[in-house]
Design an enzyme around this catalytic site. Structure first.
Site, PDB file in Angstrom:
ATOM      1  N   GLU A 238       0.838  -1.206   0.000  1.00  0.00           N
ATOM      2  CA  GLU A 238       0.000   0.000   0.000  1.00  0.00           C
ATOM      3  C   GLU A 238       0.873   1.256   0.000  1.00  0.00           C
ATOM      4  OE1 GLU A 238      -3.284   0.325  -0.183  1.00  0.00           O
ATOM      5  OE2 GLU A 238      -3.993  -1.721   0.136  1.00  0.00           O
TER       6      GLU A 238
ATOM      7  N   ASN B 131       1.438   4.078  -2.916  1.00  0.00           N
ATOM      8  CA  ASN B 131       1.219   5.509  -2.710  1.00  0.00           C
ATOM      9  C   ASN B 131       2.383   6.314  -3.274  1.00  0.00           C
ATOM     10  OD1 ASN B 131      -1.260   5.395  -1.533  1.00  0.00           O
ATOM     11  ND2 ASN B 131      -0.518   5.462   0.579  1.00  0.00           N
TER      12      ASN B 131
ATOM     13  N   LYS C 229      -6.771  11.723  -3.542  1.00  0.00           N
ATOM     14  CA  LYS C 229      -7.035  11.052  -4.812  1.00  0.00           C
ATOM     15  C   LYS C 229      -8.484  11.051  -5.228  1.00  0.00           C
ATOM     16  CE  LYS C 229      -2.983   8.573  -3.876  1.00  0.00           C
ATOM     17  NZ  LYS C 229      -2.523   7.523  -3.008  1.00  0.00           N
TER      18      LYS C 229
ATOM     19  N   LEU D 172      -6.074   3.702  -4.379  1.00  0.00           N
ATOM     20  CA  LEU D 172      -7.202   4.428  -4.934  1.00  0.00           C
ATOM     21  C   LEU D 172      -8.253   4.849  -3.937  1.00  0.00           C
ATOM     22  CD1 LEU D 172      -9.155   5.009  -7.498  1.00  0.00           C
ATOM     23  CD2 LEU D 172     -10.136   2.865  -6.712  1.00  0.00           C
TER      24      LEU D 172
ATOM     25  N   GLY E 132      -8.477   5.675  -0.904  1.00  0.00           N
ATOM     26  CA  GLY E 132      -8.305   6.529   0.255  1.00  0.00           C
ATOM     27  C   GLY E 132      -8.292   5.707   1.529  1.00  0.00           C
TER      28      GLY E 132
ATOM     29  N   GLY F  37      -5.692   3.116   1.956  1.00  0.00           N
ATOM     30  CA  GLY F  37      -4.355   2.567   2.170  1.00  0.00           C
ATOM     31  C   GLY F  37      -3.614   3.101   3.373  1.00  0.00           C
TER      32      GLY F  37
ATOM     33  N   SER G  82      -4.420   5.170   5.888  1.00  0.00           N
ATOM     34  CA  SER G  82      -5.076   5.103   7.190  1.00  0.00           C
ATOM     35  C   SER G  82      -5.144   3.664   7.693  1.00  0.00           C
ATOM     36  CB  SER G  82      -6.466   5.725   7.123  1.00  0.00           C
ATOM     37  OG  SER G  82      -7.191   5.224   6.026  1.00  0.00           O
TER      38      SER G  82
ATOM     39  N   THR H  61      -7.544  -5.672  -1.991  1.00  0.00           N
ATOM     40  CA  THR H  61      -6.200  -6.112  -2.370  1.00  0.00           C
ATOM     41  C   THR H  61      -5.984  -5.998  -3.885  1.00  0.00           C
ATOM     42  OG1 THR H  61      -6.962  -8.380  -2.396  1.00  0.00           O
ATOM     43  CG2 THR H  61      -5.849  -7.641  -0.412  1.00  0.00           C
ATOM     44  N   LYS H  62      -7.048  -5.649  -4.612  1.00  0.00           N
ATOM     45  CA  LYS H  62      -6.935  -5.267  -6.027  1.00  0.00           C
ATOM     46  C   LYS H  62      -6.361  -6.357  -6.920  1.00  0.00           C
ATOM     47  CE  LYS H  62      -5.880  -0.699  -4.273  1.00  0.00           C
ATOM     48  NZ  LYS H  62      -4.845  -0.516  -3.291  1.00  0.00           N
TER      49      LYS H  62
END
Lengths: 646, 140
Positions: free
Chosen positions: A41, A45, A101, A113, A115, A117, A119, A333-334
């Site tokens: 992550e 970024n 983003k 993407l 928002g 990651g 945090s 996890t994309k």
């Protein structure tokens, strides 16, 4: 409100508490794999800054229990957030769905993407320190389990810009975490270096004291060469595809190799989409369309019988790289892209450009289409083995050749082709049934490599083997006293010759199994013993499901015996004194189906049958699927002993 | 290609086709009754019906495992990869849309069941939409 339940009792998991309660929803796993997801992550970024053209160097430092990710990008904004009352940086670190983003103007394509990651990483770290260089100062803030320890402080004047984040994965969440894996991190950074030409990626591992620098201008062509170094290319050069449209940029390189199956590496905004998705499907479809077109232009097919995707992508090696302004993924996890809207654009681009390349390079087109025709012929030949069973009346005349071909091919790695074949306890269970004296002669029918017969050695005088396949006969000769080649429907032995006959996992492959069973009875001495092992379903509840799995693995299956069928088979042949021993043996399905007679489609179907096993079958039949997808099945082995009446 | 004509002409092929259709219909019947059991609050019945229906998928597809060795009995076409299978589906859907359901609707109207006729009309339109979707996807 009944019982004094008030609005204050309603639990709202706001902020990062939700992440700590259900971390797998955000990072996929709380194993060591999950801790690596945190690292990814942060790296992504940093890569987003590179994608925005604002960053040229990303440095990852692995400590024993922590990790640091540093970039020379623009730095996260440090000024007071207009509505939240704290620094913008703190908002990004402590609020889900915050970040820059969401404003598409700031960075067109981004990996981190949602928002979530940064945090998330903060919430799941026992300690996190962020350092930002921006506006002429270095700013520092530290967090404990997502909570700020102090406000953001400027600690000194410094020129330049960038962000540096150090984090310690929380041992309360990642219980098995033993530190970051060097190889995995190297692979990640090397891959990213190819995907971001000109950006330098540095990995330093403090535990091993090693350091690596990755930087490349070779792009995805370089990546493909690196990922698939063993591949033997069929065509002299890679084919490149490139297209741009509103909100997307797409590139791919591809090459056919002598390998088996497609090897396609795919990325969306630099994230490795391990399970593919719409972009990979569109790529394959476009490619297949181009192939069909060029083959009909070259007169290689009639057009009536189009090339299938599986045929066109056999031996294909490719990298597919998509940059997309609004990607949708199946999970945080994309690993799989789900945007349906990209399919047409990508399919048309791939189909058009590959076709154009092949038209301009007739030699390459010839090589590729010849290869595909060969793949088709092979597939047809593989089908023929299965078809024969139904269409050539083997019921009346068993075709020895099919068995010989198949087991001849399998003899090359016979002992590695399944766990059960050399499983010691299982072999012992057969031998333990032996009630014969030291002068006895044993026959191992359809002996294969002879391991079952060999398990009787030391107890009896002589072990003879019989098998149809010359290659297997050669193998068995290294274990048994004498091995004959022959057919089990008509054995080359006189009647009443053997004290014991054994066989294992064979009768289900034979049409009319009562015939070989009565042959076995014929060659046994009166009072002689038949020992036979067979995998059986646990009950009627898993039998239909198992039937499909076994038939897909092995087209020669004629009988899915259940226990009562098998007992009847023996008693109706005139055997008496039936005994049965039951044994459960774990089998690796991945190994078992990696075999000559199981087509790629059947392998795919078998895996799916396990993944989507009906509840009825699961209730009686244990098996396991690991998170990485390996399947192990607990087979119910039944070993029978029966006697020919004296 | 091995000769499959004997298999296709056999009673066994016809029986496989019948078993395929019956098992498919039975699985949906179980699902239907599971909803009713749900309504009656018979959770265990509902769960068992659902479980059996889902297990039925293997019974249905196991029949097709054999049928496809020769051909799809309903389209008469060979079963292959997706691009070929689309043709098969297109034929069946187009036949249902173009002939089966219009005839059924007409019969229902003549026999005085206008609501059922309308149901068949609705199915016909659904099939037409399927045909369009399939054609679009196959780039035709």
């Amino acid at each position: 409100m009944p019982d004094g339940l008030s609005a204050g009792d309603v639990v709202v998991l706001s902020g990062l508490e939700a992440v700590r309660r259900n971390p797998w929803m955000y990072i996929g796993a709380v194993s060591s794999e999950g801790a690596h997801q945190l690292l990814r992550e942060l790296v992504h970024n940093a890569v987003d800054e590179a994608l925005a053209g604002a960053c040229s160097r990303i440095v990852v430092t692995l400590g024993a229990d922590h990790c640091r990710v540093e970039d020379d990008g623009r730095g996260i904004p440090v000024e007071l957030h207009p509505t939240e009352g704290v620094s913008a940086c703190e908002v990004v670190l402590t609020r889900l769905h915050s970040g820059t983003k969401f404003e598409r103007g700031t960075g067109r394509y981004s990996a981190g993407l949602h928002g979530v990651g940064l945090s998330c990483v903060n919430a799941l770290s026992s300690w996190l320190k962020i350092e930002i260089v921006r506006d002429g100062h270095r700013h520092v803030q530290e967090f404990r389990r997502g909570e700020p320890v102090s406000p953001l402080k400027a600690v000194g004047a410094e020129a330049g810009s960038g962000t540096r984040i150090s984090f310690w994965p929380d041992p309360e969440i990642f219980r098995g975490f033993q530190g970051f894996n060097e190889d995995e991190s190297r692979m990640l950074l090397e891959e990213l270096a190819f995907l971001n030409p000109g950006v330098e990626f540095v990995l330093t591992s403090q535990p091993s004291g090693s350091s690596w620098v990755y930087r490349s201008d070779a792009g995805i062509a370089g990546l493909l060469a690196r990922l698939n170094p063993q591949a033997r290319a069929l065509t002299p050069e890679m084919i490149a595809v490139r297209t741009e449209a509103d909100g997307l940029m797409f590139e791919a390189v591809l090459q056919w190799t002598t390998g088996r199956g497609p090897a396609i590496w795919s990325y969306v905004n630099c994230v490795n989409t391990r399970h593919g998705g719409t972009h990979v499907a569109a790529f394959k479809l476009g490619l297949t369309r181009a192939i069909n077109r060029i083959m009909s232009e070259m007169g290689k097919t009639s057009g009536e019988d189009p090339t299938e995707i599986e045929e066109a992508t056999e031996g294909l090696s490719a990298v597919v790289n998509l940059k997309l302004a609004r990607p949708n993924f199946e999970s945080q996890t994309k690993s799989r892209l789900t945007n349906p809207d990209v399919a047409d654009v990508l399919e048309d681009a791939v189909s058009g450009q590959v076709l154009e390349y092949l038209r301009r390079h007739p030699q390459a087109a010839g090589i590729v289409s010849d290869r595909i025709l060969q793949v088709r012929r092979d597939r047809l030949a593989a089908r023929r083995a299965a078809d024969k069973i139904y269409f050539q009346q083997v019921y009346r005349d068993v075709d020895e050749r099919i068995y010989r071909e198949q087991f001849g091919a399998r003899s090359k790695n016979w002992h590695d082709s399944a766990v059960w074949i050399t499983h010691g306890e299982l072999l012992q269970a057969h031998a333990d049934f032996c009630r014969q004296g030291p002068e006895a002669t044993v026959l191992d029918v359809c002996c294969g490599s002879g391991v079952v017969g060999a398990s009787f050695k030391g107890r009896v005088k002589k072990v003879v083997g019989l098998d149809l396949t010359p290659e297997m006969v050669d193998l068995a000769r290294t274990r048994l006293d004498e091995v004959r080649q022959g057919n089990v429907y008509k054995m080359p032995f006189e009647a009443d010759r053997f004290d014991l006959v054994c066989t294992r996992e064979v009768l289900h492959l034979l049409p009319f199994p009562e015939k070989p069973v009565s042959e076995i009875r014929r060659v046994l001495k009166p009072g002689g013993q038949f020992v036979v092992g067979q995998i059986l379903p646990f009950s009627a509840a898993d039998a239909a499901w198992m039937y499909r799995i076994f038939k897909k693995k092995q087209p020669l299956i004629y009988n899915m015996f259940q226990e009562e069928d098998f007992r009847r088979l023996l008693t109706e042949a005139g055997f008496v004194d039936l005994e049965m021993k039951e044994m459960n043996v774990w089998e690796s399905i991945d190994v078992w189906i990696d075999s000559y007679e199981t087509t790629p489609l059947h392998r795919h179907e078998i895996r799916r049958l396990y993944r989507e096993a009906p509840a009825e079958a699961k209730a009686v039949h244990p098996f396991t699927i690991s998170p990485s997808g390996e399947i192990r099945d607990l087979w119910r082995w039944c070993v029978f002993s029966a006697r020919k009446p004296a | 290609m091995a000769d499959d004509s004997e298999f296709v002409k056999s009673r066994t092929f016809e029986n496989l086709r019948a078993a395929f259709a019956e098992e498919a219909a039975l699985a949906y019947r179980y699902l239907y009754f599971s909803v009713l059991a749900d309504f009656e609050g018979l959770d265990r019945h509902s769960a068992l019906f659902k479980e059996i229906a889902e297990g039925g998928e293997d019974f249905v597809q196991g029949c097709f495992d054999f049928l496809k060795l020769a051909r799809d009995p309903d389209s008469g076409l060979a079963v292959g990869g997706t691009l070929k299978n689309m043709e098969s589906l297109l034929q069946i859907e187009a036949r249902q849309q173009g002939r089966t359901y219009p005839e059924m609707a007409q019969a229902a109207r003549m026999e005085g069941f206008p609501d059922i006729a309308s149901w068949f009309d609705t199915l016909e339109k659904a099939k037409r939409a399927h045909v369009q979707k399939l054609r679009k996807l196959s780039g035709a």
